[in-house]
Scaffold this motif. Structure first.
Motif, short mmCIF file in Angstrom:
data_model
loop_
_atom_site.label_atom_id
_atom_site.label_comp_id
_atom_site.label_asym_id
_atom_site.label_seq_id
_atom_site.Cartn_x
_atom_site.Cartn_y
_atom_site.Cartn_z
N ALA A 28 14.03 25.38 -10.57
CA ALA A 28 12.83 26.04 -11.08
C ALA A 28 11.84 25.00 -11.62
N THR A 29 12.35 23.98 -12.28
CA THR A 29 11.50 22.92 -12.80
C THR A 29 10.84 22.16 -11.65
N ALA A 30 11.62 21.86 -10.61
CA ALA A 30 11.07 21.15 -9.44
C ALA A 30 10.01 22.00 -8.75
N ASP A 31 10.25 23.31 -8.66
CA ASP A 31 9.27 24.20 -8.03
C ASP A 31 7.97 24.24 -8.83
N LYS A 32 8.08 24.24 -10.16
CA LYS A 32 6.87 24.24 -11.00
C LYS A 32 6.08 22.95 -10.80
N GLY A 72 26.02 26.23 -12.14
CA GLY A 72 25.06 27.04 -11.39
C GLY A 72 23.78 27.24 -12.17
N ASN A 73 23.90 27.49 -13.46
CA ASN A 73 22.71 27.67 -14.29
C ASN A 73 21.90 26.39 -14.37
N ALA A 74 22.59 25.26 -14.46
CA ALA A 74 21.89 23.98 -14.55
C ALA A 74 21.11 23.70 -13.27
N SER A 75 21.72 24.01 -12.12
CA SER A 75 21.01 23.75 -10.86
C SER A 75 19.85 24.71 -10.68
N THR A 76 19.99 25.93 -11.17
CA THR A 76 18.90 26.91 -11.09
C THR A 76 17.73 26.45 -11.94
#
Length: 107
Positions: free
Chosen positions: A57-61, A49-53
């Motif tokens: 977040a990286t994709a959103d940035k 779950g942390n990895a996907s979060t």
């Protein structure tokens, strides 16, 4: 049996007893435990779950760094009668390509 044979036999027995005791002491430290599979599964879910979060977040940035024009957003809003935020999001996903964004929204 001679006394000498008795002595070597006793010494041999003492050495065997000592070796056996040493072996027992070494193996006594190993403690067998059952693995709690629910804890392992919970930990794995938390890590994934942390990895996907982090990935999201990286994709959103990355999407925020895409340069888009306000006129392109307005074109999509006018043509497809969308909310401006949805049009902007589609345009960012299409890396600023209006035609590609429109095609994706129509599908």
């Amino acid at each position: 049996m001679s006394t000498q044979e008795d002595t070597t036999g006793k010494e041999k027995n003492k050495l065997q007893a000592k070796a056996s005791g040493d072996l027992n002491r070494v193996t006594d430290y190993v403690e067998e435990r059952e693995v709690d599979t629910t804890k392992v599964a919970d930990s794995m879910r938390a890590m994934l779950g942390n990895a996907s979060t982090v990935k999201k977040a990286t994709a959103d940035k990355e999407l925020l760094n895409v340069k888009i024009q306000q006129s392109d957003i307005q074109l999509i809003v006018d043509e497809l009668d969308l909310d401006p935020k949805d049009a902007e999001k589609a345009l960012r996903k299409a890396r600023g390509d209006v035609v590609k964004a429109l095609c994706e929204l129509v599908r």
